[in-house]
Motif scaffolding. Structure first.
Motif, mmCIF file in Angstrom:
data_model
loop_
_atom_site.group_PDB
_atom_site.id
_atom_site.type_symbol
_atom_site.label_atom_id
_atom_site.label_comp_id
_atom_site.label_asym_id
_atom_site.label_seq_id
_atom_site.Cartn_x
_atom_site.Cartn_y
_atom_site.Cartn_z
ATOM 1 N N TYR A 10 1.058 -1.154 -0.031
ATOM 2 C CA TYR A 10 -0.034 0.168 0.125
ATOM 3 C C TYR A 10 0.683 1.268 -0.143
ATOM 4 C CZ TYR A 10 -3.900 -2.914 0.428
ATOM 5 O OH TYR A 10 -5.033 -3.718 0.046
ATOM 6 N N THR A 11 0.522 2.182 -0.828
ATOM 7 C CA THR A 11 1.185 3.362 -0.608
ATOM 8 C C THR A 11 0.220 4.626 -0.909
ATOM 9 O OG1 THR A 11 2.996 4.517 -2.069
ATOM 10 C CG2 THR A 11 1.423 3.261 -3.415
ATOM 11 N N SER A 12 0.466 5.833 -0.446
ATOM 12 C CA SER A 12 -0.405 6.873 -0.433
ATOM 13 C C SER A 12 -0.403 7.474 -2.013
ATOM 14 C CB SER A 12 -0.101 7.884 0.581
ATOM 15 O OG SER A 12 1.052 7.647 1.041
ATOM 16 N N GLY B 258 24.623 4.298 -2.039
ATOM 17 C CA GLY B 258 23.168 4.583 -2.914
ATOM 18 C C GLY B 258 22.398 5.409 -2.455
ATOM 19 N N SER B 259 21.587 5.975 -3.037
ATOM 20 C CA SER B 259 20.620 6.985 -2.665
ATOM 21 C C SER B 259 19.186 6.887 -3.134
ATOM 22 C CB SER B 259 21.199 8.523 -2.847
ATOM 23 O OG SER B 259 19.778 9.209 -2.393
ATOM 24 N N VAL B 260 18.248 7.055 -2.371
ATOM 25 C CA VAL B 260 16.853 6.612 -3.036
ATOM 26 C C VAL B 260 15.740 7.499 -2.227
ATOM 27 C CG1 VAL B 260 16.401 4.623 -1.457
ATOM 28 C CG2 VAL B 260 15.105 5.022 -3.612
ATOM 29 N N GLY B 261 14.745 7.480 -2.806
ATOM 30 C CA GLY B 261 13.490 8.141 -2.136
ATOM 31 C C GLY B 261 13.111 9.751 -2.286
ATOM 32 N N GLY C 178 3.802 11.049 -12.064
ATOM 33 C CA GLY C 178 3.510 11.903 -10.940
ATOM 34 C C GLY C 178 4.678 12.889 -10.692
ATOM 35 N N ASP C 179 6.060 12.629 -11.098
ATOM 36 C CA ASP C 179 7.106 13.375 -10.893
ATOM 37 C C ASP C 179 7.418 14.448 -11.914
ATOM 38 O OD1 ASP C 179 7.541 11.731 -8.551
ATOM 39 O OD2 ASP C 179 9.473 11.294 -8.972
ATOM 40 N N GLY C 180 7.965 15.513 -11.494
ATOM 41 C CA GLY C 180 8.479 16.616 -12.764
ATOM 42 C C GLY C 180 9.934 16.092 -12.869
ATOM 43 N N TRP D 167 12.971 5.506 -8.618
ATOM 44 C CA TRP D 167 11.749 4.613 -8.820
ATOM 45 C C TRP D 167 10.770 4.959 -7.940
ATOM 46 C CZ3 TRP D 167 11.481 -0.049 -5.664
ATOM 47 C CH2 TRP D 167 12.397 -0.206 -4.514
ATOM 48 N N GLN D 168 9.724 3.847 -7.695
ATOM 49 C CA GLN D 168 8.446 4.058 -7.237
ATOM 50 C C GLN D 168 7.993 2.686 -6.628
ATOM 51 O OE1 GLN D 168 6.297 6.001 -10.266
ATOM 52 N NE2 GLN D 168 6.231 7.815 -9.212
ATOM 53 N N THR D 169 7.187 2.913 -5.712
ATOM 54 C CA THR D 169 6.372 1.707 -5.201
ATOM 55 C C THR D 169 5.840 0.823 -6.614
ATOM 56 O OG1 THR D 169 6.046 2.485 -3.242
ATOM 57 C CG2 THR D 169 4.525 0.570 -3.851
ATOM 58 N N GLU D 170 5.373 1.592 -7.379
ATOM 59 C CA GLU D 170 4.656 1.318 -8.546
ATOM 60 C C GLU D 170 5.663 0.543 -9.630
ATOM 61 O OE1 GLU D 170 4.340 4.166 -7.233
ATOM 62 O OE2 GLU D 170 2.056 4.937 -7.245
ATOM 63 N N THR D 171 6.787 1.123 -9.602
ATOM 64 C CA THR D 171 7.854 0.841 -10.597
ATOM 65 C C THR D 171 8.518 -0.446 -10.265
ATOM 66 O OG1 THR D 171 9.740 1.723 -10.065
ATOM 67 C CG2 THR D 171 8.304 2.892 -11.473
ATOM 68 N N GLY E 117 10.047 9.234 6.753
ATOM 69 C CA GLY E 117 10.967 10.321 6.691
ATOM 70 C C GLY E 117 10.583 11.301 5.722
ATOM 71 N N LYS E 118 9.419 11.167 5.024
ATOM 72 C CA LYS E 118 9.176 12.189 3.873
ATOM 73 C C LYS E 118 8.438 13.520 4.329
ATOM 74 C CE LYS E 118 8.495 10.137 -0.723
ATOM 75 N NZ LYS E 118 9.080 8.781 -0.337
ATOM 76 N N ILE E 119 8.915 14.486 4.099
ATOM 77 C CA ILE E 119 8.472 16.025 4.672
ATOM 78 C C ILE E 119 7.050 16.026 4.175
ATOM 79 C CG2 ILE E 119 8.545 18.545 4.666
ATOM 80 C CD1 ILE E 119 11.676 17.933 4.117
HETATM 81 C C1 WT7 Z 1 8.610 8.787 -5.219
HETATM 82 C C2 WT7 Z 1 8.086 7.027 -4.925
HETATM 83 C C3 WT7 Z 1 11.281 3.799 -4.390
HETATM 84 C C4 WT7 Z 1 11.708 3.879 -3.205
HETATM 85 C C5 WT7 Z 1 11.492 4.834 -2.131
HETATM 86 C C6 WT7 Z 1 10.189 5.801 -2.441
HETATM 87 C C7 WT7 Z 1 10.451 10.003 -5.169
HETATM 88 C C8 WT7 Z 1 12.333 8.205 -5.256
HETATM 89 C C9 WT7 Z 1 13.921 9.297 -6.231
HETATM 90 C C10 WT7 Z 1 15.282 9.849 -6.537
HETATM 91 C C11 WT7 Z 1 14.004 11.999 -6.983
HETATM 92 C C12 WT7 Z 1 12.807 9.952 -6.019
HETATM 93 C C13 WT7 Z 1 9.696 10.228 -6.256
HETATM 94 C C14 WT7 Z 1 8.901 9.007 -6.482
HETATM 95 N N1 WT7 Z 1 11.755 9.512 -5.568
HETATM 96 N N2 WT7 Z 1 13.376 8.240 -5.641
HETATM 97 N N3 WT7 Z 1 16.277 9.103 -6.545
HETATM 98 N N4 WT7 Z 1 15.072 11.024 -7.095
HETATM 99 N N5 WT7 Z 1 12.795 11.526 -6.406
HETATM 100 O O1 WT7 Z 1 9.051 4.936 -3.016
HETATM 101 O O2 WT7 Z 1 7.205 5.769 -1.526
HETATM 102 O O3 WT7 Z 1 6.900 4.799 -4.002
HETATM 103 O O4 WT7 Z 1 8.035 7.237 -3.632
HETATM 104 O O5 WT7 Z 1 9.656 9.056 -4.476
HETATM 105 O O6 WT7 Z 1 8.844 11.399 -6.130
HETATM 106 O O7 WT7 Z 1 7.743 9.319 -7.306
HETATM 107 P P1 WT7 Z 1 7.742 5.752 -3.005
#
Ligand code: WT7
Length: 652
Positions: free
Chosen positions: A268-270, A389-392, A504-506, A419-423, A613-615
């Motif tokens: 589940y994701t918001s 590595g970095s993500v999020g 949903g990303d720019g 990437w995203q939960t969806e990908t 941890g997301k603002i």
């Molecule tokens: C959203 C997805 C994928 C695992 C963690 C989050 C943002 C994620 C990056 C990155 C810029 C990023 C996007 C995306 N995001 N990684 N490397 N650079 N933005 O998963 O909760 O599904 O969130 O996180 O906005 O759409 P999620």
């Protein structure tokens, strides 16, 4: 708030001119060290995935078709029979790799365990048999609400073994959130624990679960792992201790051959509405996507000790703590608790202790470490590290450079993975042996992935111009739907542009084709008709050495539509003064342009964040615009909001 992207070029947003080439030694040994791989994937992308599906995965029965694309529905490797847990465990053990450590586990209080592949396979078989004994059958959903202990991957793999899709609910979520997910998935069994440790406290998982179950009706049985040992209520007939049902099971439990498209899990994701979406992932394509990206992007070698410091409750943990690493027979570290418990050097002591070679974490964590200072890392030997590595979220260049310098010792490439939960799998990322890195850019789409940046009409925009990030071709680990809600699936991802996935990303690309993520399009501000991403202004703010963290939102403004409002956390030794506020405004104007100068800066000791941890800029927007607060249930600490609210009111 409008989320259209105007086609203006925002120059020099992420000003960090240096380029970092792959170190020669790294390149020579890298799993992927020739850019030919991109060409090969483009020549025939189905053939590319076909070859890899055969070489990377074990199949009980071969598939007939690589891809069946009926937009927006994809079927990958149709006709094949496969089992994800077999690929993660049995095949390694059968080929003599059972003694290799799968997980070095470290509990927050300091207790440790080493779990080999043979151990994991044995435990997974027993847990799968326990689930069967409780009546779980192929296709039944199992909810999992556990702390970061080895039994969590055991439970997930046990589900995968018998074809029961799991839905893992992050241990930091509330009883309400858990109930919502159980109800949506109609889970039959819940696996939980008495509790888990976080910052020296016990997270009362069982208590939350009991509360959640008052508002659900599908769960018949609850398996409870003893982790903390504190007293919990056990409901007779419903609740069973893990130690009473798992260890005594038979070790005989063959992996069930499942269709390639059999549902592996729901997560589940918001979204943009209050109701979380149950993202559906299936078996073969998902496993191929996560194992291959893991192997190539993290350059996984047999001797590596890899640590993804995420929580398994998020997709990052599913793909890059559990499925990807295990499919690759990798040794990983799992750490249960908080990064600053008992002290801010906990992570660095773990890296030193286990000689971690690869670390994967999030910019927000890096910025927390920046705030605590580099001395904690410097007190430990981090020379085992070779890749970061970095993500999020987009990583601001200042955090990138800090990570590179203080953690990576200026020798480790940093892979920023979008990437995203969806990908399901990483989609845009460097390949560390070949990609020249630009701090703040996630660089290029993974081989075989077709990403683009488009305008409102779906046309590609030129370099330097912001637009929507879209994916134009199916990929094996892509979501297969939103559980129980096909309309929302089509609506959310596939309706803005025909047959194209809307992220949903720019984003924008530069002259060399590098992708720069600009944050969610719903976090983009519109100031005097100009689009400015919140992240760009934040990046400029944290670029000032006195700033630890910043969150920027658009505040309604009579003249300009929106005005930029910045919430700023200063480093601990810095005094907040009106002069400093003015300097920071000027600093942003200098970094980006006068258009991006915040109208207002407010110093705050903290920011409202989700438990991941997301603002939560949405809440800041509500506060700044004096609106009633939206949903606050995902907040990690609700008092932060009140604090900011009263401070805003006091000086409005
Ligand atoms: C959203 C997805 C994928 C695992 C963690 C989050 C943002 C994620 C990056 C990155 C810029 C990023 C996007 C995306 N995001 N990684 N490397 N650079 N933005 O998963 O909760 O599904 O969130 O996180 O906005 O759409 P999620």
């Amino acid at each position: 708030m409008s989320d259209s992207i105007h086609d203006i070029a925002i120059e020099s947003l992420m000003k960090e001119e240096r380029i970092f080439d792959p170190p020669e030694e790294f390149r020579k040994r890298a799993n992927i060290n020739s850019p030919d791989i991109y060409k090969k994937a483009e020549e025939n992308f189905e053939a590319f995935w076909d070859e890899l599906a055969k070489s990377e995965l074990h199949w009980f029965e071969p598939y007939q078709k690589v891809l069946d694309w009926n937009p927006p529905y994809a079927r990958w490797f149709d006709g094949g029979k496969i089992n994800v847990s077999y690929n993660c465990l049995d095949r390694h053990v059968l080929s003599g790799g059972g003694d290799k450590i799968a997980y070095y586990w470290e509990g927050e209080p300091g207790d440790t365990r080493e779990v080999t592949y043979a151990d994991l396979l044995r435990d997974v078989k027993k847990c799968a048999n326990a689930l069967k004994q409780l009546g779980v059958q192929k296709g039944d959903r199992v909810a999992i609400y556990m702390p970061m202990v080895p039994e969590l991957p055991v439970a997930m793999l046990a589900c995968a073994r018998i074809g029961a899709p799991h839905t893992v609910v992050f241990g930091g979520f509330s009883a309400d959130a858990l109930a919502g997910r159980i109800n949506d998935s109609q889970a039959k069994v819940l696996i939980t624990a008495d509790g888990g440790y976080r910052k020296g406290n016990i997270v009362p998982l069982k208590k939350n679960a009991d509360e959640a179950l008052k508002n659900t009706s599908s769960v018949e049985k609850v398996i409870v792992l003893k982790r903390t040992g504190h007293d919990v209520d056990m409901t007779p007939g419903r609740d069973i201790w893990w130690h009473d049902i798992v260890p005594n099971q038979s070790e005989d439990c063959p992996a069930e051959p499942l269709d390639s498209e059999h549902m592996l899990y729901l997560l589940y994701t918001s979204g943009t509405t209050a109701k979380p979406k149950g993202i559906v992932h299936t078996s073969a394509g998902y496993l191929l996507g996560v194992s291959l990206t893991h192997k190539w992007i993290f350059d996984i070698k047999p001797e590596d000790v890899y640590w993804c410091a995420a929580d398994i409750g998020w997709v990052t943990g599913h793909s890059y703590i559990v499925y990807g690493p295990l499919a690759n027979h990798t040794t990983s570290v799992i750490y249960e608790g908080a990064p600053d418990y008992p002290g801010p050097d906990r992570w660095w002591s773990i890296i030193e202790k286990y000689k971690v070679t690869i670390l994967y974490t999030a910019p927000t964590a890096i910025r927390a470490h920046m705030k605590w200072g580099p001395q904690h890392a410097q007190a430990h030997d981090l020379s085992s590290l070779r890749l970061l590595g970095s993500v999020g979220e987009p990583i601001n260049p200042e955090a990138w450079l800090w990570y590179y310098k203080y953690i990576g010792g200026e020798r480790c490439p940093v892979v920023d993975t979008w990437w995203q939960t969806e990908t399901g799998m990483i989609m845009i990322s460097p390949l560390p042996g070949i990609t020249r890195l630009k701090p703040g850019s996630a660089t290029f789409p993974f081989p075989g992935v077709q990403a683009d940046v488009v305008d409102e009409q779906g046309n590609s925009v030129p370099p330097g111009v912001g637009g929507y990030l879209v994916l134009k071709r199916p990929w094996p680990a892509m979501l297969r739907g939103i559980y129980g809600d096909p309309d929302r699936y089509v609506q959310t991802y596939w309706s803005r542009f025909p047959d194209v996935y809307f992220s949903g990303d720019g984003a924008k690309r530069d002259e060399e084709g590098y992708f720069w993520l600009l944050g969610r399009v719903d976090d983009v501000m519109n100031v005097s008709g100009h689009r400015i991403s919140t992240i760009e202004v934040e990046s400029a703010l944290v670029d000032d050495p006195r700033v630890a963290e910043a969150a920027v939102i658009g505040q309604h403004d009579e003249v300009t539509g929106e005005a930029i409002f910045a919430f700023v956390i200063l480093k601990s030794d810095v005094e907040p003064t009106p002069e400093l506020g003015e300097e920071l405004r000027q600093h942003v104007a200098r970094k980006i342009g006068p258009i991006a100068r915040p109208k207002r800066i407010m110093f705050t000791p903290d920011l409202p964040k989700t438990r991941s941890g997301k603002i939560m800029r949405r809440l800041l927007r509500d506060i700044a615009n004096d609106r009633q607060l939206g949903d606050t249930t995902t907040l990690a600490d609700a008092s932060v909001v009140e604090l900011i609210q009263s401070a805003t009111k006091a000086n409005v």
